[in-house]
Design a protein around this motif. Structure first.
Motif, short mmCIF file in Angstrom:
data_model
loop_
_atom_site.label_atom_id
_atom_site.label_comp_id
_atom_site.label_asym_id
_atom_site.label_seq_id
_atom_site.Cartn_x
_atom_site.Cartn_y
_atom_site.Cartn_z
N ASP A 1 17.71 -2.12 -0.19
CA ASP A 1 18.17 -0.85 0.36
C ASP A 1 19.41 -1.12 1.21
O ASP A 1 19.35 -1.89 2.17
CB ASP A 1 17.06 -0.23 1.20
CG ASP A 1 17.42 1.17 1.69
OD1 ASP A 1 18.43 1.73 1.23
OD2 ASP A 1 16.69 1.71 2.54
N ASP A 2 20.54 -0.49 0.86
CA ASP A 2 21.82 -0.68 1.54
C ASP A 2 22.28 -2.13 1.43
O ASP A 2 22.50 -2.82 2.41
CB ASP A 2 21.72 -0.26 3.01
CG ASP A 2 23.10 -0.07 3.65
OD1 ASP A 2 24.10 -0.11 2.92
OD2 ASP A 2 23.16 0.10 4.88
N GLY A 3 22.45 -2.58 0.17
CA GLY A 3 22.75 -3.99 -0.04
C GLY A 3 24.11 -4.33 -0.59
O GLY A 3 24.37 -5.50 -0.88
N PHE A 4 25.02 -3.35 -0.74
CA PHE A 4 26.28 -3.65 -1.41
C PHE A 4 27.11 -4.68 -0.65
O PHE A 4 27.76 -5.52 -1.25
CB PHE A 4 27.09 -2.37 -1.61
CG PHE A 4 28.32 -2.56 -2.46
CD1 PHE A 4 28.22 -2.99 -3.77
CD2 PHE A 4 29.59 -2.32 -1.95
CE1 PHE A 4 29.33 -3.19 -4.56
CE2 PHE A 4 30.73 -2.50 -2.74
CZ PHE A 4 30.60 -2.94 -4.05
N GLN A 5 27.10 -4.63 0.68
CA GLN A 5 27.88 -5.58 1.47
C GLN A 5 27.09 -6.86 1.79
O GLN A 5 27.63 -7.77 2.41
CB GLN A 5 28.35 -4.93 2.78
CG GLN A 5 29.53 -3.98 2.63
CD GLN A 5 29.12 -2.64 2.04
OE1 GLN A 5 28.04 -2.14 2.33
NE2 GLN A 5 29.99 -2.05 1.23
N VAL B 1 38.89 -0.40 -1.56
CA VAL B 1 38.42 0.18 -2.82
C VAL B 1 38.22 -0.88 -3.90
O VAL B 1 37.33 -0.77 -4.75
CB VAL B 1 39.41 1.26 -3.30
CG1 VAL B 1 39.07 1.74 -4.70
CG2 VAL B 1 39.42 2.44 -2.32
N ALA B 2 39.03 -1.94 -3.87
CA ALA B 2 38.91 -3.00 -4.88
C ALA B 2 37.53 -3.64 -4.91
O ALA B 2 37.12 -4.21 -5.93
CB ALA B 2 39.97 -4.08 -4.63
N ALA B 3 36.78 -3.54 -3.82
CA ALA B 3 35.42 -4.11 -3.78
C ALA B 3 34.51 -3.45 -4.80
O ALA B 3 33.48 -4.02 -5.18
CB ALA B 3 34.83 -3.96 -2.37
N LEU B 4 34.87 -2.26 -5.26
CA LEU B 4 34.02 -1.55 -6.23
C LEU B 4 33.90 -2.32 -7.55
O LEU B 4 33.01 -2.03 -8.35
CB LEU B 4 34.57 -0.15 -6.49
CG LEU B 4 34.44 0.84 -5.32
CD1 LEU B 4 35.11 2.16 -5.67
CD2 LEU B 4 32.98 1.07 -4.96
N ALA C 1 39.99 -8.75 6.54
CA ALA C 1 38.83 -9.58 6.87
C ALA C 1 37.72 -9.42 5.82
O ALA C 1 37.09 -10.41 5.42
CB ALA C 1 38.30 -9.20 8.25
N MET C 2 37.51 -8.20 5.34
CA MET C 2 36.49 -7.97 4.33
C MET C 2 36.87 -8.59 2.99
O MET C 2 36.03 -9.12 2.27
CB MET C 2 36.24 -6.47 4.18
CG MET C 2 35.66 -5.80 5.42
SD MET C 2 34.11 -6.57 5.98
CE MET C 2 32.99 -6.05 4.67
N ARG C 3 38.16 -8.57 2.65
CA ARG C 3 38.60 -9.20 1.41
C ARG C 3 38.43 -10.72 1.48
O ARG C 3 38.00 -11.36 0.51
CB ARG C 3 40.07 -8.86 1.14
CG ARG C 3 40.28 -7.45 0.59
CD ARG C 3 41.69 -7.28 0.05
NE ARG C 3 42.68 -7.36 1.12
CZ ARG C 3 43.13 -6.31 1.80
NH1 ARG C 3 42.65 -5.10 1.53
NH2 ARG C 3 44.04 -6.45 2.75
N ILE C 4 38.76 -11.31 2.63
CA ILE C 4 38.59 -12.75 2.80
C ILE C 4 37.12 -13.12 2.70
O ILE C 4 36.75 -14.11 2.04
CB ILE C 4 39.18 -13.20 4.16
CG1 ILE C 4 40.70 -13.05 4.14
CG2 ILE C 4 38.78 -14.64 4.48
CD1 ILE C 4 41.35 -13.24 5.50
N ARG C 5 36.28 -12.32 3.32
CA ARG C 5 34.83 -12.57 3.26
C ARG C 5 34.34 -12.55 1.81
O ARG C 5 33.57 -13.44 1.39
CB ARG C 5 34.10 -11.51 4.08
CG ARG C 5 32.59 -11.55 3.99
CD ARG C 5 31.99 -10.46 4.87
NE ARG C 5 30.55 -10.40 4.80
CZ ARG C 5 29.88 -9.64 3.94
NH1 ARG C 5 30.54 -8.88 3.07
NH2 ARG C 5 28.57 -9.63 3.93
#
Length: 373
Positions: free
Chosen positions: A161-165, A199-202, A37-41
């Motif tokens: 602040d806390d913005g990576f996602q 991990v690929a999101a990095l 779900a996170m990869r699709i997003r």
């Protein structure tokens, strides 16, 4: 009134290794679904199906891949001060986790005065507003809205602040932090582990920071840094220490100010905190040579009701403590409650120390953005 047993039930949850393994084992079958779900997003944002908004100022995101504390808020504090020292006008934008303010844009501080307390603003935004004079702090669920308001107020750099996602805002510097004690945890995606995304999101990051590095974890942190450099060769890696700076206490007007360290010398101290990694705070106090007669960890973002405070004071009295000591973030939440606390209360102010090449590179990135305009 809460009894001591009830207080015990409010201790920091989820930090025990055995309990973590148990719950992550239960959640492991669902982890691939969450990860997918996170990869699709991420792909939806990457292809423009979900819209990402550009702002008329450089956007700096400080976030993490793991759940729990990695020192994001102290790093935002460090970067805001660094920007101020070099003539920029930063503003901090936060979701306002735990705060009760429900506006699309909530002004915690306009840079001159504090406008929302911790209960309304949330712990971290109020803490940043308290400790960053001259820096507006705003919250909102859709962070581009408070960010746009900050620019209207005169800010020329936005710190998320806390913005990576939070992919709705395009960022120019995208920092990912790892706690040097925990690193990537068990490297599994929630609910089978601590990772918020695969991990690929990095690969979205522009820089990695290993925070809380000390003599005990330096070797392991160095090996993890080399692993990151090997897997993500194009993304720079830096180390950051998190060291005690000074003691603080609440002034009569409710502000927080530095105080002399001799107020704790040879005195029996009872420590408490409501942060993600409480044992790290305890070890820090012990390294300072404080005489701890008790330590009580609460859940992260703990709210201190009158009943909880009474139970906490009761436990401190049973330990024959002379003073209380907590984190500066917790002290901020208690700054308007000093009349309820019957013994001296101190906070420990920490500061981030980064490698010089990181600070130089960070400032160069911000100046490069402005040069392109």
């Amino acid at each position: 009134m809460f009894t001591d047993a009830r207080l015990h039930g409010l201790e920091q949850r989820g930090v025990g290794v055995k309990s973590e393994f148990f719950y992550y084992a239960l959640g492991r079958p669902l982890a691939p679904l969450y990860g997918a779900a996170m990869r699709i997003r991420e792909k939806m944002y990457g292809r423009g199906i979900f819209k990402s908004h550009h702002l008329a100022a450089p956007v700096i995101s400080v976030g993490n891949l793991t759940m729990g504390g990695t020192g994001k808020t102290p790093m935002v504090q460090h970067l805001a001060r660094l920007l101020q020292d070099h003539g920029f006008r930063p503003a901090v934008i936060s979701r306002g986790y735990g705060g009760r303010a429900q506006g699309r844009v909530n002004l915690v501080s306009d840079g001159r005065q504090l406008l929302l307390n911790a209960e309304l603003a949330g712990d971290e935004p109020r803490f940043l507003a308290e400790t960053l004079p001259g820096v507006p702090v705003l919250t909102g669920l859709v962070r581009r809205l408070p960010a746009q308001k900050a620019l209207e107020m005169g800010a020329d750099v936005v710190l998320l602040d806390d913005g990576f996602q939070h992919l709705q805002v395009v960022r120019d510097v995208n920092l990912v932090l790892f706690n040097a004690d925990r690193l990537a945890g068990n490297s599994r995606v929630f609910p089978g582990g601590e990772l918020r995304e695969p991990v690929a999101a990095l690969r979205r990051a522009t820089g990695f920071l290993l925070t809380g590095v000390n003599e005990e974890n330096r070797e392991r942190a160095g090996k993890f840094a080399e692993l990151l450099r090997t897997r993500f060769a194009e993304i720079p890696v830096a180390l950051a220490e998190y060291a005690p700076h000074t003691l603080v206490k609440v002034a009569p007007d409710g502000s927080i100010e530095p105080t002399a360290a001799d107020g704790l010398i040879d005195r029996r101290c009872f420590a408490f905190c409501g942060i993600a990694r409480p044992e790290r705070f305890r070890r820090t106090l012990e390294r300072q040579g404080l005489r701890l007669v008790g330590f009580h960890p609460f859940a992260d973002h703990q709210r201190y009701s009158p009943a909880i405070l009474r139970a906490l004071l009761n436990r401190a009295c049973q330990a024959e403590a002379e003073v209380l000591i907590t984190t500066e973030k917790d002290l901020v939440k208690l700054s308007g409650r000093v009349e309820e606390i019957t013994m001296p209360l101190f906070g420990l102010r920490m500061q981030v120390a980064t490698e010089q090449h990181f600070d130089r590179s960070f400032l160069a990135s911000v100046k490069a953005w402005q040069a392109r305009r």
